[in-house]
Design an enzyme around this catalytic site. Structure first.
Site: not given
Ligand SMILES: *[C@@H]1O[C@H](CO)[C@@H](O)[C@H](O)[C@H]1NC(C)=O
Ligand SMILES: *[C@@H]1O[C@H](CO)[C@@H](O)[C@H](O)[C@H]1NC(C)=O
Length: 407
Positions: A172, A379
């Protein structure tokens, strides 16, 4: 020896064995208690590594602009691998799932020299060579981490490890920093053997996060409000939150409903068992680790502008700094280092659509892995997921092993 004695000894052996078995059972199933100083809940990166077998080191790297960035090392003779965590997180993220589920431990056990970065301002990297007032210290975001922290850390590792290049694993924000470094300081492309980019974040035009729109549209308002209160950093790890997470994120307790709700609303996790569920008390008590408000402001600017652009200071200052009223985009065609992209169609933050834009513009994508909708891989699961071992850690280990073998 008569029969009675033999029976007696046998009984003793059975009792001792049973006792040992029960003790072992207790050990494998840790009851995560906030009051137990040896519980994983209460251990920092160094203590976690020590507990699970290797001898960690803590290195302090001084950046050009004077920030003290702490990097945790699991030393080995093999090639160096640098791990770079997500937004508001720390080196803990690569350790809290435990040796069986963590890529960092996995590569360390194979002989790689593992380094875990901590971004400036997080709980492990709060220092500066000068005693700066808060407003000055916290005046940083992605760009400073990408152009100051990362190059300093990479130079440091290569000087200690005596190799010219490193492997890079980013998650990320850890990928955003990579894109920023390699585009604004392209000489660092040559220091990367290969980069594994998990849930890459450059463009955020298709991000589906439910709060994103509201926050982004009130970006300036929020910033001036926080500034007026003298708040320049957010999401610090605080004790109350830690206690609540330790209690509500345990398996098999009714309070777990609250933990489920929080993870569903904040991270889009429909099924909490997709996370490494037994370790959730440990994971949730180590996040967040603190971040500057400016980092978030930049994040929202990128979302609103639908461009992967440099920090927007307002037209006047932009003209002085960049010679244009609108901030320029990061020159990502400069990213020539070999990269591997891992993306999921169920990720709210790093979307398949946005990664497509990225993929078209960077020249050296060696592989691209996309998890389809039916896997429901969200995620946080790239690092904290129950399936991370099979979907991420093993394939990434293969990529690195193959590269080491054939180069
Ligand atoms: C959640 O995931 C687990 C394991 O992946 C599965 O066994 C369970 O059926 C799922 N529950 C729901 C409601 O989807
Ligand atoms: C989604 O991915 C899984 C695992 O790779 C695969 O078994 C399945 O067939 C895929 N489904 C679709 C609709 O492509």
């Amino acid at each position: 020896m008569n029969l009675r004695n033999v029976n007696c000894i046998r009984s003793v052996i059975i009792i001792v064995t049973c006792f040992g078995y029960v003790q072992n059972k207790r050990k494998t199933k840790e009851v995560y208690s906030i009051s137990d100083p040896n519980s994983d809940i209460n251990l920092n990166s160094i203590q976690l590594i020590s507990k699970y077998g290797s001898v960690p080191q803590r290195h302090t790297v001084v950046t050009e602009d004077g920030y003290l960035v702490n990097v945790i090392r699991m030393p080995n003779k093999g090639p160096a691998v640098l791990f770079v965590h997500g937004i508001g997180d720390s080196s803990d993220s690569w350790l809290v799932t435990g040796p069986a589920s963590s890529l960092a431990y996995q590569l360390s056990s194979l002989g790689y020299d593992v380094w875990l970065y901590n971004s400036r301002g997080n709980k492990y990297s709060k220092g500066h060579v000068k005693n700066l007032p808060n407003v000055e210290y916290w005046n940083f975001g992605y760009e400073e981490m990408g152009t100051q922290d990362l190059p300093a850390v990479i130079d440091y590792i290569t000087s200690i490890n005596k190799q010219q290049k490193i492997y890079y694993v980013g998650f990320s924000q850890g990928t955003t920093l990579f894109f920023i470094m390699c585009s604004l300081k392209p000489e660092y492309n040559d220091k990367i053997r290969q980069a594994i980019l998990l849930a890459p974040v450059a463009w955020l035009s298709n991000t589906k996060h439910p709060y994103m729109g509201w926050f982004a549209h009130n970006n300036n308002l929020i910033k001036s409000f926080l500034d007026s209160l003298g708040i320049y950093n957010i999401f610090e790890n605080n004790f109350l939150q830690k206690v609540i997470h330790a209690k509500t994120c345990r398996e098999g307790v009714p309070e777990r409903f609250f933990c489920e709700l929080e993870y569903a609303l904040s991270y889009g996790i429909n099924n909490l068992t997709n996370l490494n569920t037994d370790r959730l008390p440990v994971i949730s008590t180590h996040i967040p680790a603190g971040v500057s408000t400016k980092t978030f402001i930049h994040f929202f600017q990128i979302y609103l502008s639908k461009r992967f652009q440099r920090f927007d200071f307002g037209a006047e200052r932009n003209k002085m700094l960049y010679s244009t009223a609108q901030p320029p985009e990061f020159p990502i065609s400069q990213i020539t280092a070999p990269v591997h992209l891992f993306v999921s169609d169920s990720d709210w933050v790093s979307t398949v659509e946005d990664v497509k834009t990225l993929r078209k513009m960077i020249p050296n994508v060696l592989s691209y892995v996309e998890f389809n909708k039916s896997l429901d891989f969200s995620h946080l699961e790239f690092v904290y997921g129950a399936r991370a071992k099979s979907l991420i850690n093993d394939p990434v280990t293969d990529i690195i092993l193959r590269d080491v073998l054939y180069n």
